[in-house]
Scaffold this motif. Structure first.
Motif, PDB file in Angstrom:
ATOM      1  N   ILE A  91      -9.150   1.670  -3.163  1.00 33.80           N
ATOM      2  CA  ILE A  91      -8.022   1.797  -2.249  1.00 33.80           C
ATOM      3  C   ILE A  91      -7.114   2.902  -2.757  1.00 33.80           C
ATOM      4  O   ILE A  91      -6.609   2.831  -3.880  1.00 33.80           O
ATOM      5  CB  ILE A  91      -7.246   0.480  -2.123  1.00 33.80           C
ATOM      6  CG1 ILE A  91      -8.149  -0.626  -1.593  1.00 33.80           C
ATOM      7  CG2 ILE A  91      -6.025   0.658  -1.227  1.00 33.80           C
ATOM      8  CD1 ILE A  91      -8.706  -0.393  -0.205  1.00 33.80           C
ATOM      9  N   GLU A  92      -6.912   3.903  -1.938  1.00 32.87           N
ATOM     10  CA  GLU A  92      -6.151   5.084  -2.320  1.00 32.87           C
ATOM     11  C   GLU A  92      -4.800   5.100  -1.614  1.00 32.87           C
ATOM     12  O   GLU A  92      -4.674   4.669  -0.463  1.00 32.87           O
ATOM     13  CB  GLU A  92      -6.947   6.326  -1.937  1.00 32.87           C
ATOM     14  CG  GLU A  92      -6.359   7.640  -2.388  1.00 32.87           C
ATOM     15  CD  GLU A  92      -7.288   8.789  -2.037  1.00 32.87           C
ATOM     16  OE1 GLU A  92      -8.096   9.170  -2.911  1.00 32.87           O
ATOM     17  OE2 GLU A  92      -7.228   9.288  -0.884  1.00 32.87           O
ATOM     18  N   ILE A  93      -3.781   5.598  -2.323  1.00 36.09           N
ATOM     19  CA  ILE A  93      -2.482   5.859  -1.707  1.00 36.09           C
ATOM     20  C   ILE A  93      -2.572   7.257  -1.114  1.00 36.09           C
ATOM     21  O   ILE A  93      -2.489   8.263  -1.841  1.00 36.09           O
ATOM     22  CB  ILE A  93      -1.344   5.755  -2.743  1.00 36.09           C
ATOM     23  CG1 ILE A  93      -1.318   4.356  -3.373  1.00 36.09           C
ATOM     24  CG2 ILE A  93       0.000   6.086  -2.103  1.00 36.09           C
ATOM     25  CD1 ILE A  93      -0.356   4.230  -4.556  1.00 36.09           C
ATOM     26  N   THR A  94      -2.786   7.361   0.194  1.00 36.73           N
ATOM     27  CA  THR A  94      -3.042   8.657   0.828  1.00 36.73           C
ATOM     28  C   THR A  94      -1.793   9.529   0.887  1.00 36.73           C
ATOM     29  O   THR A  94      -1.881  10.754   0.923  1.00 36.73           O
ATOM     30  CB  THR A  94      -3.605   8.459   2.234  1.00 36.73           C
ATOM     31  OG1 THR A  94      -2.687   7.650   3.001  1.00 36.73           O
ATOM     32  CG2 THR A  94      -4.959   7.745   2.173  1.00 36.73           C
ATOM     33  N   GLU A  95      -0.633   8.911   0.926  1.00 43.16           N
ATOM     34  CA  GLU A  95       0.661   9.579   0.858  1.00 43.16           C
ATOM     35  C   GLU A  95       1.689   8.497   0.568  1.00 43.16           C
ATOM     36  O   GLU A  95       1.399   7.311   0.692  1.00 43.16           O
ATOM     37  CB  GLU A  95       1.003  10.304   2.167  1.00 43.16           C
ATOM     38  CG  GLU A  95       1.070   9.375   3.384  1.00 43.16           C
ATOM     39  CD  GLU A  95       1.394  10.124   4.657  1.00 43.16           C
ATOM     40  OE1 GLU A  95       2.299  10.984   4.614  1.00 43.16           O
ATOM     41  OE2 GLU A  95       0.750   9.848   5.693  1.00 43.16           O
ATOM     42  N   HIS A  96       2.879   8.884   0.157  1.00 47.20           N
ATOM     43  CA  HIS A  96       3.901   7.883  -0.105  1.00 47.20           C
ATOM     44  C   HIS A  96       4.446   7.356   1.209  1.00 47.20           C
ATOM     45  O   HIS A  96       4.709   8.115   2.139  1.00 47.20           O
ATOM     46  CB  HIS A  96       5.022   8.483  -0.958  1.00 47.20           C
ATOM     47  CG  HIS A  96       4.573   8.869  -2.324  1.00 47.20           C
ATOM     48  ND1 HIS A  96       5.047   9.976  -2.999  1.00 47.20           N
ATOM     49  CD2 HIS A  96       3.650   8.297  -3.155  1.00 47.20           C
ATOM     50  CE1 HIS A  96       4.456  10.054  -4.178  1.00 47.20           C
ATOM     51  NE2 HIS A  96       3.607   9.054  -4.291  1.00 47.20           N
ATOM     52  N   GLY A  97       4.616   6.022   1.269  1.00 45.22           N
ATOM     53  CA  GLY A  97       5.089   5.422   2.508  1.00 45.22           C
ATOM     54  C   GLY A  97       4.891   3.929   2.517  1.00 45.22           C
ATOM     55  O   GLY A  97       4.863   3.277   1.463  1.00 45.22           O
ATOM     56  N   LYS A 103      -5.606   3.217   2.016  1.00 44.05           N
ATOM     57  CA  LYS A 103      -6.853   3.396   2.762  1.00 44.05           C
ATOM     58  C   LYS A 103      -8.064   3.245   1.837  1.00 44.05           C
ATOM     59  O   LYS A 103      -8.055   3.727   0.701  1.00 44.05           O
ATOM     60  CB  LYS A 103      -6.908   4.795   3.385  1.00 44.05           C
ATOM     61  CG  LYS A 103      -5.732   5.138   4.300  1.00 44.05           C
ATOM     62  CD  LYS A 103      -5.775   4.353   5.594  1.00 44.05           C
ATOM     63  CE  LYS A 103      -4.663   4.829   6.539  1.00 44.05           C
ATOM     64  NZ  LYS A 103      -4.655   4.037   7.787  1.00 44.05           N
ATOM     65  N   PRO A 104      -9.144   2.598   2.323  1.00 35.88           N
ATOM     66  CA  PRO A 104     -10.387   2.554   1.537  1.00 35.88           C
ATOM     67  C   PRO A 104     -11.020   3.943   1.468  1.00 35.88           C
ATOM     68  O   PRO A 104     -11.069   4.673   2.466  1.00 35.88           O
ATOM     69  CB  PRO A 104     -11.272   1.586   2.327  1.00 35.88           C
ATOM     70  CG  PRO A 104     -10.346   0.859   3.257  1.00 35.88           C
ATOM     71  CD  PRO A 104      -9.230   1.803   3.555  1.00 35.88           C
ATOM     72  N   VAL A 105     -11.494   4.310   0.274  1.00 36.94           N
ATOM     73  CA  VAL A 105     -12.163   5.589   0.067  1.00 36.94           C
ATOM     74  C   VAL A 105     -13.344   5.380  -0.876  1.00 36.94           C
ATOM     75  O   VAL A 105     -13.444   4.350  -1.546  1.00 36.94           O
ATOM     76  CB  VAL A 105     -11.206   6.649  -0.542  1.00 36.94           C
ATOM     77  CG1 VAL A 105     -10.065   6.968   0.411  1.00 36.94           C
ATOM     78  CG2 VAL A 105     -10.671   6.182  -1.900  1.00 36.94           C
ATOM     79  N   ALA A 106     -14.220   6.364  -0.928  1.00 35.17           N
ATOM     80  CA  ALA A 106     -15.306   6.373  -1.912  1.00 35.17           C
ATOM     81  C   ALA A 106     -14.873   7.223  -3.097  1.00 35.17           C
ATOM     82  O   ALA A 106     -14.413   8.358  -2.920  1.00 35.17           O
ATOM     83  CB  ALA A 106     -16.569   6.922  -1.294  1.00 35.17           C
ATOM     84  N   ARG A 107     -14.988   6.683  -4.296  1.00 34.41           N
ATOM     85  CA  ARG A 107     -14.627   7.390  -5.521  1.00 34.41           C
ATOM     86  C   ARG A 107     -15.773   7.246  -6.526  1.00 34.41           C
ATOM     87  O   ARG A 107     -16.501   6.240  -6.510  1.00 34.41           O
ATOM     88  CB  ARG A 107     -13.361   6.788  -6.143  1.00 34.41           C
ATOM     89  CG  ARG A 107     -12.039   7.107  -5.453  1.00 34.41           C
ATOM     90  CD  ARG A 107     -11.511   8.459  -5.853  1.00 34.41           C
ATOM     91  NE  ARG A 107     -10.143   8.686  -5.391  1.00 34.41           N
ATOM     92  CZ  ARG A 107      -9.060   8.571  -6.168  1.00 34.41           C
ATOM     93  NH1 ARG A 107      -9.178   8.224  -7.431  1.00 34.41           N
ATOM     94  NH2 ARG A 107      -7.866   8.813  -5.664  1.00 34.41           N
ATOM     95  N   PRO A 108     -15.923   8.187  -7.443  1.00 36.75           N
ATOM     96  CA  PRO A 108     -16.896   8.009  -8.525  1.00 36.75           C
ATOM     97  C   PRO A 108     -16.523   6.822  -9.415  1.00 36.75           C
ATOM     98  O   PRO A 108     -15.334   6.538  -9.614  1.00 36.75           O
ATOM     99  CB  PRO A 108     -16.802   9.324  -9.308  1.00 36.75           C
ATOM    100  CG  PRO A 108     -16.138  10.296  -8.384  1.00 36.75           C
ATOM    101  CD  PRO A 108     -15.233   9.487  -7.508  1.00 36.75           C
ATOM    102  N   ASP A 110      -8.307  -4.951   2.828  1.00 40.35           N
ATOM    103  CA  ASP A 110      -7.072  -5.376   3.493  1.00 40.35           C
ATOM    104  C   ASP A 110      -5.872  -5.310   2.551  1.00 40.35           C
ATOM    105  O   ASP A 110      -4.896  -6.050   2.716  1.00 40.35           O
ATOM    106  CB  ASP A 110      -7.235  -6.795   4.031  1.00 40.35           C
ATOM    107  CG  ASP A 110      -8.320  -6.889   5.092  1.00 40.35           C
ATOM    108  OD1 ASP A 110      -8.415  -5.952   5.908  1.00 40.35           O
ATOM    109  OD2 ASP A 110      -9.072  -7.877   5.097  1.00 40.35           O
ATOM    110  N   ALA A 111      -5.918  -4.400   1.574  1.00 40.69           N
ATOM    111  CA  ALA A 111      -4.802  -4.268   0.631  1.00 40.69           C
ATOM    112  C   ALA A 111      -3.487  -3.987   1.339  1.00 40.69           C
ATOM    113  O   ALA A 111      -2.428  -4.436   0.895  1.00 40.69           O
ATOM    114  CB  ALA A 111      -5.110  -3.161  -0.375  1.00 40.69           C
ATOM    115  N   ALA A 112      -3.525  -3.241   2.436  1.00 45.12           N
ATOM    116  CA  ALA A 112      -2.293  -2.954   3.177  1.00 45.12           C
ATOM    117  C   ALA A 112      -1.647  -4.245   3.675  1.00 45.12           C
ATOM    118  O   ALA A 112      -0.413  -4.396   3.626  1.00 45.12           O
ATOM    119  CB  ALA A 112      -2.590  -2.021   4.348  1.00 45.12           C
TER     120      ALA A 112
END
Length: 326
Positions: free
Chosen positions: A4-10, A16-21, A304-306
């Motif tokens: 789960i990434e913080i795509t911007e401050h807010g 948002k869910p993302v794929a990360r290494p 559903d972290a949001a």
């Protein structure tokens, strides 16, 4: 891995869910295959942009996890691949894998699954270091806990009562006050319609609280001073009421009051390892025996972290929220 990434401050919607290494464990670290991760107010602050991760930490939110050790970094000691642990993380907990110092891992208490264990590290590390290490609370003393129905508050009430202190707590609803008393508080104060200064002084026969654990600061500081005992210790761990306050230094000197506080995340690996060692010897037996236990309001799937953040911000909960992974 999914994270789960913080795509911007807010607001919560920026999570948002993302794929990360998958991260690689560094020297002295372990890689944990995460089964559950706790949700805490510092995560909200990081998302809002007011609590950035320390240098070298993951940009992903999440400060506590539970799961299975999947790999060891060079020099990682005291643990083995396959061990089921819960751990304090410098960040990166909202993910399927998390790398963190081996010295910050603790075994799952007897009978615990990953969800219950994931609710432990951040609150127990915080309470142990602030109430017992900095605040030096002793058996027979009185502790005032503000925010008694929070994750920190429910932990502080139980742990202080189990170690022989008298606990008074503040909370904002009748149900929350009842929960505080069920957990071991001798008196819960509804701060919306009761004066905690008057009640603390009355309950203690005019002596006041020996230790106050405060998450509010701001306007609470002068009020805390008025119900802090001779040689009392005021420990501030959050600033929900603001960072600035009026201090009566005359009262501080006459009553020999001590004001202190701390944040956990920026502390060194060694400092957090010392906290973990204290928890292992002094607190984990209480968890193993069932004398104390985390209070969990609800669980959410990682994606559903949001929604979990929105629920925490709503402030209607008692205890913790936990994310389940996989």
């Amino acid at each position: 891995m999914t994270a789960i990434e913080i795509t911007e401050h807010g607001g919560p919607e920026v999570l948002k869910p993302v794929a990360r290494p998958v991260p690689a464990p560094g020297a002295g670290e372990v890689l944990i295959r995460v089964a559950a991760a706790g949700v805490n107010r510092p995560d909200l602050a990081q998302r809002a942009g007011s609590y950035p991760p320390p240098p070298g930490a993951s940009d992903l939110p999440g400060l506590e996890v539970a799961g299975e050790i999947a790999a060891l970094g060079d020099g990682a000691a005291g643990v083995a691949v396959g061990d089921r642990v819960c751990a304090l993380a410098p960040g990166g907990g909202y993910a399927e894998y998390c790398a963190l110092p081996a010295a910050h891992c603790l075994p799952l208490p007897q009978g615990y699954d990953a969800v219950r264990a994931a609710a432990l590290p951040e609150t127990f590390f915080t309470v142990w270091t602030n109430v017992f290490m900095r605040g030096r609370l002793q058996a027979g003393e009185t502790l005032l806990v503000h925010g008694g129905a929070s994750g920190i508050g429910t932990t502080a009430i139980q742990l202080a009562a189990a170690r022989g202190a008298t606990v008074i707590a503040t909370a904002g609803t009748v149900d929350k006050c009842a929960a505080c008393e069920e957990l071991g508080a001798a008196r819960a104060i509804n701060y919306r319609n009761e004066d905690f200064v008057a009640i603390v002084n009355d309950v203690t026969g005019g002596k006041g609280a020996d230790v106050i654990l405060d998450m509010v600061a701001g306007p609470y500081v002068p009020r805390n001073q008025k119900c802090l005992a001779l040689d009392g210790r005021l420990v501030t761990i959050a600033l929900l009421g603001g960072a600035k306050a009026e201090v009566n230094f005359g009262l501080l000197m006459v009553k020999r009051q001590t004001m202190t506080g701390s944040t956990l995340r920026p502390q060194s690996v060694e400092a957090k390892a010392a906290i973990a060692a204290g928890l292992r010897s002094e607190v984990w037996p209480l968890l193993d025996s069932g004398r104390i236990a985390p209070v969990i309001q609800n669980t959410f799937d990682l994606k559903d972290a949001a929604a979990a953040h929105a629920a925490l911000e709503a402030g209607e909960h008692i205890g913790k929220f936990v994310l389940t992974v996989g």
